[in-house]
Design a protein around this motif. Sequence first.
Motif, PDB file in Angstrom:
ATOM      1  N   VAL A  14       0.844  -1.198   0.000  1.00 35.64           N
ATOM      2  CA  VAL A  14       0.000   0.000   0.000  1.00 35.64           C
ATOM      3  C   VAL A  14       0.877   1.246   0.000  1.00 35.64           C
ATOM      4  O   VAL A  14       0.650   2.195  -0.752  1.00 35.64           O
ATOM      5  CB  VAL A  14      -0.976  -0.010   1.197  1.00 35.64           C
ATOM      6  CG1 VAL A  14      -1.607   1.364   1.390  1.00 35.64           C
ATOM      7  CG2 VAL A  14      -2.041  -1.062   1.005  1.00 35.64           C
ATOM      8  N   LYS A  15       1.904   1.281   0.857  1.00 33.17           N
ATOM      9  CA  LYS A  15       2.801   2.436   0.917  1.00 33.17           C
ATOM     10  C   LYS A  15       3.561   2.612  -0.405  1.00 33.17           C
ATOM     11  O   LYS A  15       3.712   3.724  -0.898  1.00 33.17           O
ATOM     12  CB  LYS A  15       3.780   2.282   2.073  1.00 33.17           C
ATOM     13  CG  LYS A  15       3.134   2.478   3.428  1.00 33.17           C
ATOM     14  CD  LYS A  15       4.147   2.379   4.538  1.00 33.17           C
ATOM     15  CE  LYS A  15       3.433   2.555   5.877  1.00 33.17           C
ATOM     16  NZ  LYS A  15       4.372   2.502   7.001  1.00 33.17           N
ATOM     17  N   LEU A  16       4.014   1.499  -0.983  1.00 29.48           N
ATOM     18  CA  LEU A  16       4.699   1.560  -2.263  1.00 29.48           C
ATOM     19  C   LEU A  16       3.760   2.081  -3.361  1.00 29.48           C
ATOM     20  O   LEU A  16       4.153   2.911  -4.188  1.00 29.48           O
ATOM     21  CB  LEU A  16       5.253   0.184  -2.650  1.00 29.48           C
ATOM     22  CG  LEU A  16       6.017   0.101  -3.970  1.00 29.48           C
ATOM     23  CD1 LEU A  16       7.266   0.965  -3.914  1.00 29.48           C
ATOM     24  CD2 LEU A  16       6.347  -1.330  -4.304  1.00 29.48           C
ATOM     25  N   GLY A  17       2.515   1.630  -3.365  1.00 31.24           N
ATOM     26  CA  GLY A  17       1.526   2.090  -4.347  1.00 31.24           C
ATOM     27  C   GLY A  17       1.234   3.568  -4.203  1.00 31.24           C
ATOM     28  O   GLY A  17       1.142   4.299  -5.200  1.00 31.24           O
ATOM     29  N   VAL A  18       1.087   4.052  -2.983  1.00 32.78           N
ATOM     30  CA  VAL A  18       0.843   5.482  -2.757  1.00 32.78           C
ATOM     31  C   VAL A  18       2.038   6.300  -3.241  1.00 32.78           C
ATOM     32  O   VAL A  18       1.877   7.335  -3.892  1.00 32.78           O
ATOM     33  CB  VAL A  18       0.539   5.738  -1.257  1.00 32.78           C
ATOM     34  CG1 VAL A  18       0.577   7.228  -0.945  1.00 32.78           C
ATOM     35  CG2 VAL A  18      -0.799   5.148  -0.878  1.00 32.78           C
ATOM     36  N   PHE A  19       3.245   5.836  -2.953  1.00 30.83           N
ATOM     37  CA  PHE A  19       4.448   6.541  -3.388  1.00 30.83           C
ATOM     38  C   PHE A  19       4.525   6.613  -4.918  1.00 30.83           C
ATOM     39  O   PHE A  19       4.762   7.673  -5.492  1.00 30.83           O
ATOM     40  CB  PHE A  19       5.698   5.850  -2.823  1.00 30.83           C
ATOM     41  CG  PHE A  19       6.975   6.410  -3.360  1.00 30.83           C
ATOM     42  CD1 PHE A  19       7.440   7.645  -2.929  1.00 30.83           C
ATOM     43  CD2 PHE A  19       7.708   5.726  -4.329  1.00 30.83           C
ATOM     44  CE1 PHE A  19       8.616   8.176  -3.439  1.00 30.83           C
ATOM     45  CE2 PHE A  19       8.869   6.251  -4.843  1.00 30.83           C
ATOM     46  CZ  PHE A  19       9.335   7.483  -4.399  1.00 30.83           C
ATOM     47  N   LEU A  20       4.314   5.482  -5.597  1.00 32.26           N
ATOM     48  CA  LEU A  20       4.379   5.460  -7.057  1.00 32.26           C
ATOM     49  C   LEU A  20       3.278   6.312  -7.685  1.00 32.26           C
ATOM     50  O   LEU A  20       3.499   6.987  -8.696  1.00 32.26           O
ATOM     51  CB  LEU A  20       4.337   4.027  -7.576  1.00 32.26           C
ATOM     52  CG  LEU A  20       5.573   3.173  -7.263  1.00 32.26           C
ATOM     53  CD1 LEU A  20       5.359   1.747  -7.752  1.00 32.26           C
ATOM     54  CD2 LEU A  20       6.808   3.778  -7.883  1.00 32.26           C
ATOM     55  N   ASN A  21       2.093   6.287  -7.121  1.00 28.26           N
ATOM     56  CA  ASN A  21       1.015   7.146  -7.617  1.00 28.26           C
ATOM     57  C   ASN A  21       1.368   8.620  -7.450  1.00 28.26           C
ATOM     58  O   ASN A  21       1.043   9.453  -8.297  1.00 28.26           O
ATOM     59  CB  ASN A  21      -0.301   6.832  -6.926  1.00 28.26           C
ATOM     60  CG  ASN A  21      -0.969   5.603  -7.496  1.00 28.26           C
ATOM     61  OD1 ASN A  21      -0.866   5.332  -8.677  1.00 28.26           O
ATOM     62  ND2 ASN A  21      -1.643   4.846  -6.636  1.00 28.26           N
ATOM     63  N   GLY A  22       2.030   8.957  -6.355  1.00 28.99           N
ATOM     64  CA  GLY A  22       2.471  10.335  -6.143  1.00 28.99           C
ATOM     65  C   GLY A  22       3.492  10.759  -7.184  1.00 28.99           C
ATOM     66  O   GLY A  22       3.435  11.872  -7.718  1.00 28.99           O
ATOM     67  N   VAL A  23       4.438   9.858  -7.502  1.00 27.07           N
ATOM     68  CA  VAL A  23       5.443  10.167  -8.522  1.00 27.07           C
ATOM     69  C   VAL A  23       4.778  10.377  -9.880  1.00 27.07           C
ATOM     70  O   VAL A  23       5.081  11.341 -10.597  1.00 27.07           O
ATOM     71  CB  VAL A  23       6.508   9.042  -8.590  1.00 27.07           C
ATOM     72  CG1 VAL A  23       7.396   9.213  -9.808  1.00 27.07           C
ATOM     73  CG2 VAL A  23       7.339   9.016  -7.315  1.00 27.07           C
ATOM     74  N   VAL A  24       3.860   9.496 -10.254  1.00 28.05           N
ATOM     75  CA  VAL A  24       3.150   9.633 -11.528  1.00 28.05           C
ATOM     76  C   VAL A  24       2.345  10.932 -11.548  1.00 28.05           C
ATOM     77  O   VAL A  24       2.312  11.649 -12.558  1.00 28.05           O
ATOM     78  CB  VAL A  24       2.249   8.406 -11.785  1.00 28.05           C
ATOM     79  CG1 VAL A  24       1.313   8.653 -12.946  1.00 28.05           C
ATOM     80  CG2 VAL A  24       3.094   7.173 -12.031  1.00 28.05           C
ATOM     81  N   GLY A  25       1.708  11.275 -10.440  1.00 23.25           N
ATOM     82  CA  GLY A  25       0.943  12.524 -10.365  1.00 23.25           C
ATOM     83  C   GLY A  25       1.815  13.744 -10.573  1.00 23.25           C
ATOM     84  O   GLY A  25       1.437  14.681 -11.291  1.00 23.25           O
ATOM     85  N   VAL A  26       2.995  13.757  -9.984  1.00 27.11           N
ATOM     86  CA  VAL A  26       3.908  14.882 -10.158  1.00 27.11           C
ATOM     87  C   VAL A  26       4.389  14.957 -11.607  1.00 27.11           C
ATOM     88  O   VAL A  26       4.432  16.034 -12.204  1.00 27.11           O
ATOM     89  CB  VAL A  26       5.108  14.771  -9.187  1.00 27.11           C
ATOM     90  CG1 VAL A  26       6.206  15.759  -9.550  1.00 27.11           C
ATOM     91  CG2 VAL A  26       4.643  14.992  -7.761  1.00 27.11           C
ATOM     92  N   VAL A  27       4.727  13.816 -12.198  1.00 30.40           N
ATOM     93  CA  VAL A  27       5.190  13.796 -13.585  1.00 30.40           C
ATOM     94  C   VAL A  27       4.101  14.313 -14.521  1.00 30.40           C
ATOM     95  O   VAL A  27       4.370  15.056 -15.466  1.00 30.40           O
ATOM     96  CB  VAL A  27       5.658  12.372 -13.984  1.00 30.40           C
ATOM     97  CG1 VAL A  27       5.866  12.254 -15.479  1.00 30.40           C
ATOM     98  CG2 VAL A  27       6.929  12.008 -13.234  1.00 30.40           C
ATOM     99  N   LEU A  28       2.856  13.957 -14.287  1.00 28.68           N
ATOM    100  CA  LEU A  28       1.754  14.437 -15.130  1.00 28.68           C
ATOM    101  C   LEU A  28       1.414  15.890 -14.851  1.00 28.68           C
ATOM    102  O   LEU A  28       0.940  16.606 -15.734  1.00 28.68           O
ATOM    103  CB  LEU A  28       0.520  13.560 -14.929  1.00 28.68           C
ATOM    104  CG  LEU A  28       0.615  12.124 -15.445  1.00 28.68           C
ATOM    105  CD1 LEU A  28      -0.651  11.360 -15.094  1.00 28.68           C
ATOM    106  CD2 LEU A  28       0.847  12.109 -16.938  1.00 28.68           C
ATOM    107  N   ALA A  29       1.644  16.361 -13.648  1.00 30.63           N
ATOM    108  CA  ALA A  29       1.295  17.734 -13.288  1.00 30.63           C
ATOM    109  C   ALA A  29       2.222  18.750 -13.940  1.00 30.63           C
ATOM    110  O   ALA A  29       1.795  19.866 -14.241  1.00 30.63           O
ATOM    111  CB  ALA A  29       1.315  17.899 -11.775  1.00 30.63           C
ATOM    112  N   VAL A  30       3.471  18.394 -14.178  1.00 28.31           N
ATOM    113  CA  VAL A  30       4.436  19.362 -14.713  1.00 28.31           C
ATOM    114  C   VAL A  30       3.986  19.918 -16.074  1.00 28.31           C
ATOM    115  O   VAL A  30       3.905  21.138 -16.233  1.00 28.31           O
ATOM    116  CB  VAL A  30       5.856  18.737 -14.787  1.00 28.31           C
ATOM    117  CG1 VAL A  30       6.800  19.602 -15.590  1.00 28.31           C
ATOM    118  CG2 VAL A  30       6.387  18.505 -13.389  1.00 28.31           C
ATOM    119  N   PRO A  31       3.654  19.099 -17.086  1.00 31.35           N
ATOM    120  CA  PRO A  31       3.229  19.707 -18.355  1.00 31.35           C
ATOM    121  C   PRO A  31       1.887  20.433 -18.245  1.00 31.35           C
ATOM    122  O   PRO A  31       1.663  21.425 -18.947  1.00 31.35           O
ATOM    123  CB  PRO A  31       3.135  18.520 -19.320  1.00 31.35           C
ATOM    124  CG  PRO A  31       3.153  17.298 -18.495  1.00 31.35           C
ATOM    125  CD  PRO A  31       3.784  17.647 -17.189  1.00 31.35           C
TER     126      PRO A  31
END
Length: 180
Positions: A14-31
């Motif tokens: 669960v913690k790993l999934g939340v972390f990876l989702n956060g990384v993907v969210g940041v990557v998508l938020a930049v553009p």
Amino acid sequence: MSTENEISRRAMLVKLGVFLNGVVGVVLAVPIVRFLLSPVTREGNARDESWLSLGGIEQFPAGQTRLATYRNPAVNSWDGQTGDVACWVRNVDGQHFQVFAINCAHLGCPVRWFAQSNLFMCPCHGGAYYQDGSRASGPPERGLFEYPFKLENGKLLIKAGEMPTPGRAANTKGGKATCA
């Protein structure tokens, strides 16, 4: 034999999934954030203030409309021929010009000039424009988009940092031309 410091496999995933989702969210938020802030950050961009030469005035005889091209100032080196933009240049009387975007004001199809009838015609939906760029018939609700221009040292220059759109000046009788 589990101790109190051990974490269950489920909790770790669960913690790993939340972390990876956060990384993907940041990557998508930049553009997305860059797109939303582009009008603000683009204000001082030199490319928007570009005056580009279409050639000498002698290339556009009085009373005629000719096709011209310029290199879009906002292209990258790998864009190739797609960075070349066409426009129609109308020399009204030797000193007054009109420079039209090649795109129809309806859906953006490239218009063609027919000297026999003094009309610009759109092949997509039958839009027609008079030689001064004003709407003649068909689905377009306005005239052709015009580039601001100026004459300098015997050359015709257009302000081509951004494409003309309905938010900018569409063809209105008169003109927004400046001669320098």
